[in-house]
Design a protein around this motif. Structure first.
Motif, short mmCIF file in Angstrom:
data_model
loop_
_atom_site.label_atom_id
_atom_site.label_comp_id
_atom_site.label_asym_id
_atom_site.label_seq_id
_atom_site.Cartn_x
_atom_site.Cartn_y
_atom_site.Cartn_z
N ASP A 86 25.97 -38.25 -37.75
CA ASP A 86 27.21 -38.43 -37.13
C ASP A 86 28.57 -38.01 -38.05
O ASP A 86 29.69 -37.52 -37.44
CB ASP A 86 27.48 -39.86 -37.04
CG ASP A 86 26.60 -40.61 -35.87
OD1 ASP A 86 25.90 -39.85 -35.17
OD2 ASP A 86 26.65 -41.82 -35.77
N ARG A 127 27.33 -35.56 -31.22
CA ARG A 127 26.75 -36.55 -32.23
C ARG A 127 25.23 -36.71 -31.50
O ARG A 127 24.28 -36.36 -32.22
CB ARG A 127 27.21 -37.86 -31.91
CG ARG A 127 28.47 -38.08 -32.87
CD ARG A 127 28.97 -39.56 -33.00
NE ARG A 127 29.75 -39.64 -33.95
CZ ARG A 127 30.52 -40.87 -34.34
NH1 ARG A 127 29.98 -42.02 -33.60
NH2 ARG A 127 31.48 -40.88 -35.17
N ARG A 131 32.72 -35.96 -28.18
CA ARG A 131 32.32 -36.42 -29.53
C ARG A 131 30.92 -37.08 -29.40
O ARG A 131 29.94 -36.46 -30.21
CB ARG A 131 33.06 -37.41 -29.91
CG ARG A 131 32.94 -37.67 -31.60
CD ARG A 131 33.85 -38.73 -32.26
NE ARG A 131 35.33 -38.13 -32.23
CZ ARG A 131 35.68 -37.53 -33.09
NH1 ARG A 131 35.17 -36.96 -34.13
NH2 ARG A 131 37.05 -36.73 -33.15
N HIS A 132 30.85 -37.78 -28.32
CA HIS A 132 29.40 -38.51 -28.14
C HIS A 132 28.32 -37.48 -28.02
O HIS A 132 27.19 -37.61 -28.50
CB HIS A 132 29.66 -39.46 -26.82
CG HIS A 132 28.06 -40.13 -26.52
ND1 HIS A 132 27.57 -40.90 -27.14
CD2 HIS A 132 27.35 -40.00 -25.58
CE1 HIS A 132 26.50 -41.31 -26.87
NE2 HIS A 132 26.38 -40.78 -25.94
N GLU A 133 28.38 -36.33 -26.94
CA GLU A 133 27.66 -35.19 -26.62
C GLU A 133 27.33 -34.48 -28.04
O GLU A 133 26.12 -34.24 -28.28
CB GLU A 133 28.07 -34.35 -25.72
CG GLU A 133 28.27 -34.96 -24.32
CD GLU A 133 28.73 -34.09 -23.23
OE1 GLU A 133 28.34 -33.90 -22.20
OE2 GLU A 133 29.97 -33.57 -23.74
#
Length: 196
Positions: free
Chosen positions: A154, A132, A128-130
């Motif tokens: 986001d 975003r 999820r971080h990548e």
């Protein structure tokens, strides 16, 4: 490829053209000349050189640097920290291929390239971080309404992530990404913003 060369020669040029079915010889020669100029005649681009060229293409918008760095790593297929001409032109060829019109092999190459842009840590999955990070990087340089609508970057990234994470394990494999991209080409197309 020699440093003084201003044009790719014979067999080398034919090998490149055979790997880039959507590239004409005249285009390959022009890309080579531009590449030589951008590399200062070294025949390769460092990550910083590539980012600099990318920022120039986007009229000095330094916000594009995060996306450019991810694209550099996706183009750098031998992972040596430099883009040689062949990697560069094959990367361009893949990114410029139209998914709708491309044959199956080119579609898979383009989706793999897009997957590699998202997969910043090279774990062969996207978290999820990548997701975003990439959506934010793209949102910094394009008119956000083009793909975000009313969502924040986001929120948009989270929605894309949820759509692609089919087995709900918190990471997207290439197979999941490929399946999601077949139904939502935004996953691939937003990685190719045009300079404005």
């Amino acid at each position: 490829m020699g440093n003084a060369s201003t044009r790719p020669k014979g067999k080398y040029l034919n090998e490149i053209i055979s790997k880039c079915t959507n590239l004409e010889i005249d285009d390959a020669i022009q890309i080579f000349k531009d590449f030589q100029r951008q590399s200062g005649g070294k025949g390769k681009l460092s990550e910083d050189d590539f980012v600099k060229v990318y920022i120039e293409a986007f009229h000095g918008k330094s916000e594009i640097s995060a996306l450019a760095r991810n694209i550099f790593h996706a183009f750098d297929t031998n992972h040596n920290g430099f883009l040689e001409f062949e990697e560069f032109v094959i990367g361009l060829s893949v990114t410029e291929a139209c998914l709708v019109e491309a044959d199956q092999e080119m579609r898979i190459k383009k989706m793999k390239w897009a997957f590699d842009v998202y997969d910043k840590d090279r774990s062969n999955t996207i978290d999820r971080h990548e997701m975003r990070l990439i959506v934010r990087a793209v949102a910094d340089v394009v008119t956000v309404e083009l793909f975000l609508g009313e969502e924040t970057p986001d929120e948009f990234a989270d929605r894309l992530f949820e759509e692609a994470d089919e087995n709900r394990d918190g990471k997207i494999t290439f197979e999941e990404f490929q399946k999601a991209a077949e139904h939502n080409d935004t996953l691939v197309n937003m990685l190719l913003p045009a300079p404005v």
